[in-house]
Scaffold this active site. Structure first.
Site, PDB file in Angstrom:
ATOM      1  N   LYS A  35       0.846  -1.205   0.000  1.00 14.03           N
ATOM      2  CA  LYS A  35       0.000   0.000   0.000  1.00 14.03           C
ATOM      3  C   LYS A  35       0.879   1.251   0.000  1.00 14.03           C
ATOM      4  O   LYS A  35       2.087   1.167   0.294  1.00 14.03           O
ATOM      5  CB  LYS A  35      -0.896  -0.020   1.238  1.00 14.03           C
ATOM      6  CG  LYS A  35      -0.124   0.054   2.554  1.00 14.03           C
ATOM      7  CD  LYS A  35      -0.996  -0.228   3.771  1.00 14.03           C
ATOM      8  CE  LYS A  35      -0.194  -0.159   5.056  1.00 14.03           C
ATOM      9  NZ  LYS A  35      -1.004  -0.568   6.235  1.00 14.03           N
ATOM     10  N   ARG A 133     -10.850   0.222  14.320  1.00 14.63           N
ATOM     11  CA  ARG A 133     -10.847   0.952  13.044  1.00 14.63           C
ATOM     12  C   ARG A 133     -12.036   0.393  12.256  1.00 14.63           C
ATOM     13  O   ARG A 133     -13.171   0.612  12.646  1.00 14.63           O
ATOM     14  CB  ARG A 133      -9.506   0.774  12.327  1.00 14.63           C
ATOM     15  CG  ARG A 133      -8.353   1.340  13.151  1.00 14.63           C
ATOM     16  CD  ARG A 133      -7.114   1.698  12.348  1.00 14.63           C
ATOM     17  NE  ARG A 133      -6.649   0.686  11.402  1.00 14.63           N
ATOM     18  CZ  ARG A 133      -5.395   0.618  10.949  1.00 14.63           C
ATOM     19  NH1 ARG A 133      -4.478   1.478  11.384  1.00 14.63           N
ATOM     20  NH2 ARG A 133      -5.041  -0.304  10.073  1.00 14.63           N
ATOM     21  N   TYR A 263      16.058  29.956   7.905  1.00 16.42           N
ATOM     22  CA  TYR A 263      14.947  30.769   8.409  1.00 16.42           C
ATOM     23  C   TYR A 263      14.935  30.858   9.934  1.00 16.42           C
ATOM     24  O   TYR A 263      15.124  29.854  10.621  1.00 16.42           O
ATOM     25  CB  TYR A 263      13.612  30.164   7.975  1.00 16.42           C
ATOM     26  CG  TYR A 263      13.373  30.156   6.485  1.00 16.42           C
ATOM     27  CD1 TYR A 263      13.516  31.309   5.716  1.00 16.42           C
ATOM     28  CD2 TYR A 263      12.990  28.982   5.851  1.00 16.42           C
ATOM     29  CE1 TYR A 263      13.276  31.283   4.352  1.00 16.42           C
ATOM     30  CE2 TYR A 263      12.745  28.955   4.480  1.00 16.42           C
ATOM     31  CZ  TYR A 263      12.895  30.113   3.733  1.00 16.42           C
ATOM     32  OH  TYR A 263      12.658  30.079   2.393  1.00 16.42           O
ATOM     33  N   MET A 311      11.728  24.066   2.100  1.00 17.59           N
ATOM     34  CA  MET A 311      10.957  23.235   1.169  1.00 17.59           C
ATOM     35  C   MET A 311      11.855  22.382   0.275  1.00 17.59           C
ATOM     36  O   MET A 311      11.533  21.221  -0.006  1.00 17.59           O
ATOM     37  CB  MET A 311      10.041  24.116   0.311  1.00 17.59           C
ATOM     38  CG  MET A 311       9.071  23.315  -0.543  1.00 17.59           C
ATOM     39  SD  MET A 311       8.025  24.347  -1.579  1.00 17.59           S
ATOM     40  CE  MET A 311       6.941  25.101  -0.375  1.00 17.59           C
TER      41      MET A 311
HETATM   42  C1  LIG Z   1      -0.279  -1.640   6.820  1.00 19.44           C
HETATM   43  C2  LIG Z   1      -0.913  -2.879   7.234  1.00 19.44           C
HETATM   44  C3  LIG Z   1      -0.146  -4.056   7.442  1.00 19.44           C
HETATM   45  C4  LIG Z   1       1.365  -4.080   7.402  1.00 19.44           C
HETATM   46  O1  LIG Z   1       1.863  -3.662   8.662  1.00 19.44           O
HETATM   47  P1  LIG Z   1       3.442  -3.624   8.964  1.00 19.44           P
HETATM   48  O2  LIG Z   1       3.527  -3.183  10.386  1.00 19.44           O
HETATM   49  O3  LIG Z   1       4.004  -2.599   8.032  1.00 19.44           O
HETATM   50  O4  LIG Z   1       3.968  -4.966   8.723  1.00 19.44           O
HETATM   51  C5  LIG Z   1      -0.831  -5.230   7.689  1.00 19.44           C
HETATM   52  N1  LIG Z   1      -2.175  -5.256   7.777  1.00 19.44           N
HETATM   53  C6  LIG Z   1      -2.940  -4.149   7.626  1.00 19.44           C
HETATM   54  C7  LIG Z   1      -4.424  -4.250   7.757  1.00 19.44           C
HETATM   55  C8  LIG Z   1      -2.340  -2.919   7.377  1.00 19.44           C
HETATM   56  O5  LIG Z   1      -3.104  -1.826   7.246  1.00 19.44           O
END
Ligand SMILES: *Cc1c(COP(=O)(O)O)cnc(C)c1O
Length: 400
Positions: A35, A133, A263, A311
């Site tokens: 992802k 969640r 800055y 930036m």
């Molecule tokens: C991002 C995610 C993972 C991977 O988690 P890591 O800690 O990066 O191994 C696994 N399952 C779900 C549902 C996630 O959102």
């Protein structure tokens, strides 16, 4: 040759990390989580490298990410688990993407789309076990699993898996989630489902909580060669960082004691010294919070970031050392190379290595290295991206 700014991605490291984690964990199936553009590394090349390392599933958050893998010609099983109200379930089903479903409404929606398409949708039901969640609440398990089983009997759904996600808060909290997930598996059986894929663990629990392994683990951060733990680094886990963020020193300046730097003059030279200008800034993912705390490596020596990160650029204090324009400057990479790590940048910026690698900006070209079989497909794209990088800093601008 090192570009003006670049993220070098070692696909051989990804492949080896997956193989190593698989040898430690030993589950029947291994999902590589790609992802968020593969945690900033590039989802498609990472997916190919992870599959070469023995992963047999890919995981993404949303359907668009899954479709991008399919568009690149990747035909391995893919699960997408986060959907908005307008999610394109038809495109996902047509592209053979497994859908993680978190509500009775989603189960009904996907079954309806599958009916229209005249083919069953492959789904995995997400259970709520403590993270709060998404996922089906325990009070609704019987209803939702029963509904899914009914749709499976009439050929609209194929319920391939059951999964949940841990909070990684404490061993006790995670064991409570494991107990909850166990009740979920029993509820699925009671509903008449045969669950092929049960999965709960991401990298942390896959490594340290064997009871959470079931038939598959979902490995994200570990495949990128980063540790999910604060008490063990990547080397302790036998992992190699896949991303090296680096560039070329763009300017060198002598300043006298008392000179204010960047800055707001939040750092002043206490003695006459030399500053090197690094052409990456917060647009490229360098955290502003790392001011006066993070380090970079130039010619084998580590130097502190001084003054505000802007930036497009920031400064490091190289003291009396002979640093020249064009020298390679490494922000982070694999510790074995003597350079700072993403975890160290995370600590300096009040965040974590996940955030540091994932936030690397779109302006930074990714360059893929590793076995020819893995890099061949990506060389053309990387060269095009590098050609877009004009190699000159944007003009100095007023405070952004
Ligand atoms: C991002 C995610 C993972 C991977 O988690 P890591 O800690 O990066 O191994 C696994 N399952 C779900 C549902 C996630 O959102």
């Amino acid at each position: 040759m090192t570009q003006f700014r670049e993220a070098v991605i070692d696909l051989g490291a990804v492949q080896a990390n997956v193989a190593h984690l698989r040898s430690l964990i030993g589950t029947r199936h291994t999902m590589a989580v790609v992802k968020a553009n593969g945690y900033g590394h590039g989802a498609v090349p990472v997916a190919r490298a992870a599959l070469a390392g023995g992963a047999d599933w890919l995981g993404v958050a949303d359907i668009d990410e899954a479709l991008a893998l399919r568009a690149a010609g990747i035909d391995a099983p893919v699960l997408a688990w986060l959907h908005g109200p307008d999610a394109d379930f038809a495109a996902a089903i047509t592209a053979d993407i497994d859908l993680g479903l978190s509500s009775a409404l989603q189960v009904r929606q996907v079954a309806a789309v599958a009916n229209t398409l005249g083919r069953p949708a492959s789904v995995q039901i997400k259970l709520e076990t403590g993270l709060n969640r998404n996922g089906v609440d325990e009070s609704d398990w019987a209803e939702v699993l029963g509904l899914a089983a009914a749709f499976e009997r009439v050929g609209r759904l194929r319920v391939r898996g059951l999964f949940s996600h841990l909070a990684n808060t404490s061993p006790d909290d995670d064991l409570a989630a494991i107990a909850s997930f166990g009740r979920g598996l029993e509820a699925a059986t009671a509903a008449g489902l045969t669950i092929d894929l049960a999965h709960l663990a991401s990298t942390a629990a896959a490594l340290r909580l064997p009871a959470a392994r079931y038939s598959m683990v979902r490995l994200g951060i570990g495949i990128y060669g980063q540790s999910p733990f604060s008490d063990a680094d990547a080397a302790d886990l036998g992992l190699t960082a896949a991303m090296t963020l680096r560039g070329r020193v763009a300017a060198v300046r002598r300043v006298v004691a008392g000179a204010g730097v960047s800055y707001d003059y939040l750092w002043r030279a206490t003695v006459d010294t030399t500053l090197a200008l690094v052409p990456l800034g917060y647009a490229d993912g360098v955290p502003r919070q790392a001011m006066n705390a993070a380090r970079v490596a130039i010619n084998g020596t580590q130097y502190p970031v001084v003054g505000r990160v802007a930036m497009d650029q920031f400064l490091v204090d190289v003291g009396a050392d002979p640093v020249a324009v064009g020298d390679v400057v490494v922000l982070f990479g694999d510790a074995a190379a003597g350079v700072p790590t993403a975890a160290e940048w995370g600590a300096a910026a009040g965040t974590i290595n996940y955030d540091i690698v994932t936030r690397v900006g779109a302006r930074v070209p990714r360059r893929y290295v590793g076995p020819d079989a893995l890099t061949a497909a990506d060389t053309a794209g990387a060269e095009a991206a590098a050609a877009d990088d004009t190699g000159s800093a944007p003009p100095e601008t007023p405070r952004p």
